[in-house]
Structures are given as C-alpha cells and as structure tokens.
Scaffold this active site. Sequence first.
Site, short mmCIF file in Angstrom:
data_model
loop_
_atom_site.label_atom_id
_atom_site.label_comp_id
_atom_site.label_asym_id
_atom_site.label_seq_id
_atom_site.Cartn_x
_atom_site.Cartn_y
_atom_site.Cartn_z
N SER A 1 1.05 -1.16 0.37
CA SER A 1 -0.36 -0.15 -0.15
C SER A 1 0.70 1.57 0.09
O SER A 1 1.76 1.04 -0.12
CB SER A 1 -0.93 0.42 1.56
OG SER A 1 -0.64 0.55 2.34
N HIS A 2 0.62 2.22 -0.37
CA HIS A 2 0.79 3.84 -0.30
C HIS A 2 1.15 4.54 1.28
O HIS A 2 1.59 5.07 1.34
CB HIS A 2 -0.04 4.95 -1.40
CG HIS A 2 -0.29 4.55 -2.27
ND1 HIS A 2 -0.60 3.44 -3.34
CD2 HIS A 2 0.38 5.23 -3.54
CE1 HIS A 2 0.10 3.55 -4.27
NE2 HIS A 2 0.59 4.66 -4.38
N VAL A 3 0.25 3.49 1.97
CA VAL A 3 1.40 4.14 3.14
C VAL A 3 1.47 3.13 4.53
O VAL A 3 0.62 2.06 4.57
CB VAL A 3 -0.43 4.72 3.88
CG1 VAL A 3 -0.46 4.85 5.30
CG2 VAL A 3 -0.80 5.61 2.90
N ASP B 1 -3.14 -1.42 -3.09
CA ASP B 1 -4.44 -0.70 -2.88
C ASP B 1 -4.52 0.08 -4.47
O ASP B 1 -6.04 0.07 -4.63
CB ASP B 1 -4.01 0.32 -1.28
CG ASP B 1 -2.55 1.30 -1.32
OD1 ASP B 1 -2.54 1.17 -2.29
OD2 ASP B 1 -2.53 1.65 -0.65
N SER C 1 -0.45 2.75 -8.75
CA SER C 1 1.82 2.47 -9.19
C SER C 1 1.96 1.07 -7.81
O SER C 1 3.00 0.92 -8.74
CB SER C 1 1.73 3.64 -8.40
OG SER C 1 2.02 4.26 -7.12
#
Lengths: 123, 194
Positions: free
Chosen positions: A10-12, A67, A70
């Site tokens: 995920s990005h976070v 998610d 990218s």
Amino acid sequence: MSKLGIVMVSHVPELVYGISRLLNEVAKDVSITIAGGTDDNEIGTSFAKIEEAFEKNEGEKLLAFYDLGSAKMNLEMAMEMTDKEVVLYDTAFVESAYTAAALVQAGAAFDMIDAQLQPLKVK
Amino acid sequence: MNVEQTTKWLALFAAKINDNKQYLSDLDSAIGDGDHGMNMARGTTEMQKALEEKQPDTLMDIFKLAGMQLVSKVGGASGPLYGSAFLGMAKAAKDSDDLATILEAGLEGIQKRGKAVAGEKTMIDTWVPVIAAVKANELTKEVVEQAAQSTIDMQATKGRASYLGERSIGHLDPGSVSSQYLFETMIEAGVINE
C-alpha cells in the site's frame, strides 16, 4: 502443494500494517509480509520494499494484494525480477486479503482460494 | 545520438524537473495526489548523482542506470513508468543508436507497465506525437508543447486522475508535462536538431 503466502502493498505504511494485524487474527500461522510507503516511509510505494516482502515471505507461492494503481506497477516490476511464483489480484484490498488469509489458514488449496477471490475483483 | 549528447540531455532534464517541481505538483494537485513534481525531482536528482558518479560510457549503460534509479527512488507511479521507459530504451540502445528506435522502445516500456494507449490523458499523449515527429524529422519544441497541451481536453481513463471521471477534463496532465520537459531538454542537448 506449494506453501502459500500473502503479500500486501500500500501507499501508506500504517494502512498495510493495520490490515496485517486484522489478518493475523484469523491467520496466525500464515506468512504475511507487507510493503507500505516509500523507502523514507512517505506516501507512495517502494520497489525495494516489495522485493524484500517477496524474499522474506515463507510461502513458495505468493498471493499479492495492493491498494492503488502505482502499487500494482511496482508489484509487476518486482514480479518480473523474483524467482518466486506470485499471483497478483485486482481485488478489493481488505476483503480479498482477509479472504485469502482465512482460507490459507484453513488449509484450502490455491485453486479454491483463487475462485473465491474472483468475485472480489474491482480494478 | 551519442553518449555525450545523452549525458547532457539527462543532466538538463534533471535540472528542468528540479526547477519546475512545484509547478508539476500543482498540476497534480488539481487532478491527482499532488506529488508528481516532488517525486520526479527526488528521482531525477538521484539519477543525476548516480550518472555523475559512475559515468557510464555507452548509451545502454546510461539508460539502464537512469531507469534503475527512477524505479527505486521516485515513489509514485512515475517511478515504474519512467523507469520502464528508460529500461526499454537501454535494451534498444544495445543494438541501435537511432533516436526513433530508442524512443519507441521507451514508449513500449511505458505501455507495458501502465497499460494505457493514446488519448487517455497520460504521458503517452506526449510520447506518441513526439516519436512521430522524430521519424518525420520534424521535431520542434512547438510540437512537444502542443502534444502535452492536447491532454487538457481529454478525460482521464488511466491513472489516479481517472477516479475524477469528467472532472478531469480541462486540466493539463502532469505526466505529459514532465515528458514535455524530457523532450525539450532532448532538443536542447542537441540529441536532435530543430
């Protein structure tokens, strides 16, 4: 039957860590590795972290969840460079990772898990 | 194209991204997550640092080093996209020094990674007309700018902006602008003559 593992991207960092806690509740024996955020733990995804999540996972065949877009591109790049077999799912992130984890814990075969995940495809 | 021109090109590209990072992020704030300029600047700065340190002396090695730096340092979608472009160019540069051939391999790398085609309001909308102009020996900065500008009227169907649907129309696509910088600096470095 090859041992299955789960990888989440995920990005976070907190997001993927939070979901892994949720999965551990139903899948305490399943190898779950995560790659959240950039190398500096900023928002984004890291090719290096994904490679590490593949390597550290005890599974021989990995089910990968992500998610947003990218994360998928970095996952695909890492998939091209790893020796492990990785199956990428364009499915609802939380629901599908949870489904997969619960089924792996229950000893379900890959084909059965794969079939259960198909209706969760959202992207 | 040769090593000297290409080295100059990437140095100019890194500088131009750095000079315009705030503008690129502002464009991205309108229809995306607002990090395109900062992400690209982080990646191209590391790319330039690595190129200066290692001084690769073939086109293939230059593009390969640039691509790997962008893949690992950018952090956003533009990392794998620009990275795949440069890695594709590296592969083509093994057997060719023809600009059109190399750029086409770069475009293929982007399309393989992002699965987008022309008209979806992405960086590809800059790459496609530029490559056509290179082939026709008609590449100018005007062609490059017009290509990027053409994304304003498009609705995004790929990338983060696609979540906005019709609301994405009327905005310039940030990736097409960073690609505009790539090709403007290519012209400035003399990789192709105006």
